[in-house]
Write a protein that holds these residues in place. Structure first.
Motif, mmCIF file in Angstrom:
data_model
loop_
_atom_site.group_PDB
_atom_site.id
_atom_site.type_symbol
_atom_site.label_atom_id
_atom_site.label_comp_id
_atom_site.label_asym_id
_atom_site.label_seq_id
_atom_site.Cartn_x
_atom_site.Cartn_y
_atom_site.Cartn_z
ATOM 1 N N THR A 1 -3.993 83.918 105.294
ATOM 2 C CA THR A 1 -3.621 83.971 106.711
ATOM 3 C C THR A 1 -3.196 85.393 107.048
ATOM 4 N N LEU B 1 -5.206 80.389 114.661
ATOM 5 C CA LEU B 1 -3.997 79.579 114.541
ATOM 6 C C LEU B 1 -3.293 79.363 115.878
ATOM 7 N N ARG C 1 -6.595 81.985 109.921
ATOM 8 C CA ARG C 1 -6.689 81.549 108.531
ATOM 9 C C ARG C 1 -8.139 81.726 108.099
#
Length: 268
Positions: free
Chosen positions: A70, A114, A157
């Motif tokens: 991430t 995200l 991610r």
């Protein structure tokens, strides 16, 4: 009888795999969340797995089957469109592709924004980004599919899926239920919201030049008019951003788009 049944099952499995590969190679389209299955992967391009040095820092490409990271992603487009990538393929800014510093080339990755849940599979065919704090560079098409185009950078991610097919591989897996809200326009006369941060991409005496820059920088960019004697100064502002960290990421993205004198402005 058992042998014939096993042969039939194997044949059905092969047809299913080929159908998935065809969907994968067909470009960016909704795929109901399924990840592509690659039955005829492209070979790793010779030379792309050697250690290399950029700005005094060494990078070691490697097979990374468990790669799941991430971090921040940026995007690149017009300036590089049509130029060769690290694999020798021509960069198509509208295709679902990406650049990574160490994953095998060409490869496939799953990228999730995200902030909104949007998800794509992208073909990794280039090296980069060589900017601190970023793990991925997206094509314009990838950034648009993920909803990152106007912001310039965003937290994602990244999961490595394996080798890419010989052609294509980009697939839009999931779209957000609703589009991301448009940022409010910059109030006239620089009456900024209290506590907000802005990025000034540039200041111009020519109104049309300022609007052209704002159009290039997307929905979060607007032109603010500041009086200057008998004339006016047209400032291109990008924002607002809720904190200095987000605004600095945006400023770096503006610099990467070619506006090296971008400034951070606080209304505190």
């Amino acid at each position: 009888m058992a042998a014939r049944l096993a042969k039939t099952i194997r044949g059905a499995q092969a047809v299913a795999l080929l159908s998935l590969l065809a969907a994968c190679a067909g470009g960016a389209r909704p795929d109901m969340g399924r990840l592509p299955v690659v039955t005829d992967p492209a070979p790793i391009v010779s030379g792309t797995m050697r250690p290399y040095q950029i700005r005094g820092r060494w990078y070691q490409p490697a097979e990374q089957p468990g790669y799941d990271e991430t971090g921040m992603a940026s995007w690149y487009g017009d300036q590089f469109n049509g130029r060769p990538t690290a694999t020798g393929e021509r960069f198509d800014m509208h295709a679902l592709t990406a650049a990574h510093k160490t994953l095998p080339l060409p490869g496939l990755i799953e990228v999730t924004n995200l902030a909104n849940g949007r998800r794509i599979v992208a073909r990794v065919n280039d090296r980069g980004p060589f900017v601190d704090g970023r793990i991925l560079d997206l094509s314009r098409g990838s950034a648009e599919a993920l909803g990152l185009l106007s912001a310039g950078v965003g937290q994602v991610r990244v999961r490595y899926l394996g080798r890419a097919p010989r052609i294509g591989g980009g697939t839009a897996l999931q779209q957000a239920a609703a589009p991301a809200p448009r940022a409010p326009a910059v109030p006239a006369g620089a009456t900024y919201a209290s506590g907000a941060y802005w990025v000034q991409a540039g200041a111009f005496a020519d109104r049309r030049a300022a609007h052209r820059v704002a159009d290039r920088l997307g929905d979060r960019a607007a032109v603010d008019v500041a009086p200057r004697g008998n004339d006016a100064l047209y400032r291109v502002l990008v924002g607002p951003w809720p904190d200095a960290n987000a605004a600095e990421h945006a400023r770096q993205a503006v610099i990467a788009r070619g506006y090296a004198d971008a400034l951070l402005i606080s209304a505190r």
